[in-house]
Design a protein around this motif. Structure first.
Motif, PDB file in Angstrom:
ATOM      1  N   ARG A  34     -24.914  -7.181   1.353  1.00 44.35           N
ATOM      2  CA  ARG A  34     -25.493  -8.262   2.158  1.00 44.35           C
ATOM      3  C   ARG A  34     -25.516  -7.946   3.640  1.00 44.35           C
ATOM      4  NH1 ARG A  34     -23.135 -13.707  -0.672  1.00 44.35           N
ATOM      5  NH2 ARG A  34     -24.352 -13.499  -2.587  1.00 44.35           N
ATOM      6  N   GLN A  35     -24.586  -7.144   4.115  1.00 45.64           N
ATOM      7  CA  GLN A  35     -24.552  -6.859   5.539  1.00 45.64           C
ATOM      8  C   GLN A  35     -25.275  -5.572   5.903  1.00 45.64           C
ATOM      9  OE1 GLN A  35     -20.709  -7.185   7.269  1.00 45.64           O
ATOM     10  NE2 GLN A  35     -20.500  -9.329   6.703  1.00 45.64           N
ATOM     11  N   GLU A  36     -25.805  -4.870   4.904  1.00 48.43           N
ATOM     12  CA  GLU A  36     -26.546  -3.626   5.150  1.00 48.43           C
ATOM     13  C   GLU A  36     -25.695  -2.626   5.942  1.00 48.43           C
ATOM     14  OE1 GLU A  36     -29.720  -2.849   4.088  1.00 48.43           O
ATOM     15  OE2 GLU A  36     -29.802  -4.751   2.997  1.00 48.43           O
ATOM     16  N   MET A  37     -24.427  -2.539   5.607  1.00 49.92           N
ATOM     17  CA  MET A  37     -23.541  -1.593   6.289  1.00 49.92           C
ATOM     18  C   MET A  37     -23.812  -0.183   5.801  1.00 49.92           C
ATOM     19  SD  MET A  37     -19.827  -3.277   6.497  1.00 49.92           S
ATOM     20  CE  MET A  37     -19.690  -4.769   5.561  1.00 49.92           C
ATOM     21  N   SER A  38     -23.582   0.765   6.672  1.00 48.36           N
ATOM     22  CA  SER A  38     -23.742   2.156   6.299  1.00 48.36           C
ATOM     23  C   SER A  38     -22.565   2.940   6.857  1.00 48.36           C
ATOM     24  CB  SER A  38     -25.051   2.708   6.866  1.00 48.36           C
ATOM     25  OG  SER A  38     -25.179   4.066   6.555  1.00 48.36           O
ATOM     26  N   LEU A  39     -22.185   3.959   6.121  1.00 49.57           N
ATOM     27  CA  LEU A  39     -21.088   4.808   6.545  1.00 49.57           C
ATOM     28  C   LEU A  39     -21.627   6.222   6.672  1.00 49.57           C
ATOM     29  CD1 LEU A  39     -18.002   5.045   7.064  1.00 49.57           C
ATOM     30  CD2 LEU A  39     -17.770   5.563   4.653  1.00 49.57           C
ATOM     31  N   ALA A  40     -21.745   6.703   7.891  1.00 47.33           N
ATOM     32  CA  ALA A  40     -22.224   8.059   8.170  1.00 47.33           C
ATOM     33  C   ALA A  40     -23.597   8.321   7.559  1.00 47.33           C
ATOM     34  CB  ALA A  40     -21.212   9.097   7.700  1.00 47.33           C
ATOM     35  N   GLY A  41     -24.455   7.319   7.602  1.00 49.95           N
ATOM     36  CA  GLY A  41     -25.819   7.508   7.133  1.00 49.95           C
ATOM     37  C   GLY A  41     -26.021   7.365   5.635  1.00 49.95           C
ATOM     38  N   LEU A  42     -24.990   6.944   4.898  1.00 45.83           N
ATOM     39  CA  LEU A  42     -25.139   6.750   3.454  1.00 45.83           C
ATOM     40  C   LEU A  42     -25.963   5.495   3.179  1.00 45.83           C
ATOM     41  CD1 LEU A  42     -21.523   7.565   2.245  1.00 45.83           C
ATOM     42  CD2 LEU A  42     -23.535   9.007   2.073  1.00 45.83           C
ATOM     43  N   ASP A  43     -26.653   5.489   2.075  1.00 48.29           N
ATOM     44  CA  ASP A  43     -27.477   4.359   1.680  1.00 48.29           C
ATOM     45  C   ASP A  43     -26.579   3.163   1.342  1.00 48.29           C
ATOM     46  OD1 ASP A  43     -29.616   2.817   0.877  1.00 48.29           O
ATOM     47  OD2 ASP A  43     -29.593   3.616  -1.174  1.00 48.29           O
TER      48      ASP A  43
END
Length: 158
Positions: A34-43
């Motif tokens: 829901r927050q569209e978080m990404s970690l180091a460019g991961l989907d």
């Protein structure tokens, strides 16, 4: 006398932990999605799906361990074969999780992991049977009963 209650407690704790782990990972997957978080460019969608799959996998693992403990409680027999290996692996997992959670989450989580580890080890140890020494016979060692410990007479040639 203490074996069955310990097995029941271990089964209940592992079932509760299975549900808790699955629910926590599912919740984290929903939050990431829901927050569209990404970690180091991961989907973000892949992170969400992998969190949900990991939660279900660990939940099923702990539920299977709880099922083994439940069967031990119902049958009042020690876990054997795959069930024993599964409970030993659950003890190792709780030891490792306890070591990680003390730094990441805090002391209450560490104490919970150590408590579950102690319960699993107690379950495994209370069902251990001491091995009988090889020189004692099951019949009390009386002669003339054909003790299985004595070797048969040597064959003679005609």
């Amino acid at each position: 006398m203490i074996r069955r209650p310990v097995a029941w407690v271990v089964a209940v704790v592992l079932f509760a932990e299975a549900f808790g782990i699955a629910a926590l990972n599912w919740f984290l997957g929903v939050v990431v999605d829901r927050q569209e978080m990404s970690l180091a460019g991961l989907d973000p969608h892949m992170m969400s799906v992998s969190s949900k799959i990991g939660g279900i996998a660990f939940g099923l693992y702990f539920a299977l361990c709880g099922l083994v403990a439940l069967l031990v409680a119902l049958r009042d027999r020690p876990p054997a074969g795959f069930g024993r290996v599964l409970l030993i692996s659950a003890a190792v997992v709780h030891g490792l999780l306890g070591a990680f959670t003390v730094g990441l989450v805090g002391w209450p989580a560490f104490l919970f992991m150590v408590l579950v580890l102690a319960l699993i080890v107690l379950l495994l140890m209370t069902y251990d049977r001491p091995a009988e020494p090889a020189d004692t016979a099951p019949g009390g060692g009386r002669s003339g009963e054909g003790s299985p410990v004595t070797s048969p007479p040597a064959p003679t040639t005609p």
